[in-house]
Design a protein around this motif. Structure first.
Motif, PDB file in Angstrom:
ATOM      1  N   ARG A 114      18.854   5.907  29.408  1.00 58.39           N
ATOM      2  CA  ARG A 114      17.796   6.505  30.238  1.00 58.39           C
ATOM      3  C   ARG A 114      18.104   7.966  30.534  1.00 58.39           C
ATOM      4  NH1 ARG A 114      16.186   3.822  35.309  1.00 58.39           N
ATOM      5  NH2 ARG A 114      14.352   5.121  35.052  1.00 58.39           N
ATOM      6  N   ILE A 140      18.375   8.033  38.027  1.00 57.84           N
ATOM      7  CA  ILE A 140      18.108   7.618  36.657  1.00 57.84           C
ATOM      8  C   ILE A 140      19.397   6.945  36.209  1.00 57.84           C
ATOM      9  CG2 ILE A 140      17.628   8.369  34.298  1.00 57.84           C
ATOM     10  CD1 ILE A 140      16.581  10.697  36.953  1.00 57.84           C
ATOM     11  N   TRP A 174      15.881  11.216  29.574  1.00 58.10           N
ATOM     12  CA  TRP A 174      15.558  12.218  30.590  1.00 58.10           C
ATOM     13  C   TRP A 174      15.883  13.622  30.086  1.00 58.10           C
ATOM     14  CZ3 TRP A 174      18.462  15.707  33.457  1.00 58.10           C
ATOM     15  CH2 TRP A 174      17.856  16.248  34.593  1.00 58.10           C
TER      16      TRP A 174
END
Length: 134
Positions: A45, A40, A49
């Motif tokens: 991002r 990731i 997550w």
């Protein structure tokens, strides 16, 4: 460099406080987390997550069991434990049953103390078995 202190502050500010936005204070913009072999990439991002992960465990509690670093402080390892109630973790029904699992995290840390990369593995198979037993 006291990299253990940096990582422990990250654990406290982000996971123990359940505050994904605190990630901004610790990681580089192009930060990468490798979770279960999947990358990731990017700070935003990673924050998304973390939010998704936290949403799947009600009454989330994080405990760092032990943390240590290599000689130059460029790598840190932590053994940790998470407890809480199942809110759909691993795609299971959000039945709120108690869950508990362990994992390890290895961190790459830049000379200025910013977190560059995190490789994390957790006992997903064991917790999945616990959540889906008849």
């Amino acid at each position: 460099m006291n990299s253990v202190k940096i990582v422990e502050e990250f654990w406290e500010a982000v996971w123990e406080a359940r505050n994904p936005e605190a990630v901004h204070r610790f990681v580089v913009d192009d930060f990468v987390i490798t979770s279960g072999g999947v990358d990731i990439a990017g700070k935003e991002r990673f924050i998304a997550w973390v939010k998704q992960f936290l949403a799947k465990i009600k009454d989330f509690h994080f405990e760092a069991i032990e943390t240590f670093q290599n000689i130059d402080g460029s790598r840190v390892a932590t053994r940790w434990k998470i407890t809480g109630k199942n809110n759909g973790f691993l795609g299971t029904e959000p039945d709120q049953q108690p869950i508990s699992f362990t994992g390890t995290a290895i961190w790459a840390i830049r000379e200025d103390g910013k977190l560059l990369h995190n490789w994390v593995e957790r006992s997903s198979w064991e917790v999945f078995q616990q959540l889906t037993k008849d």
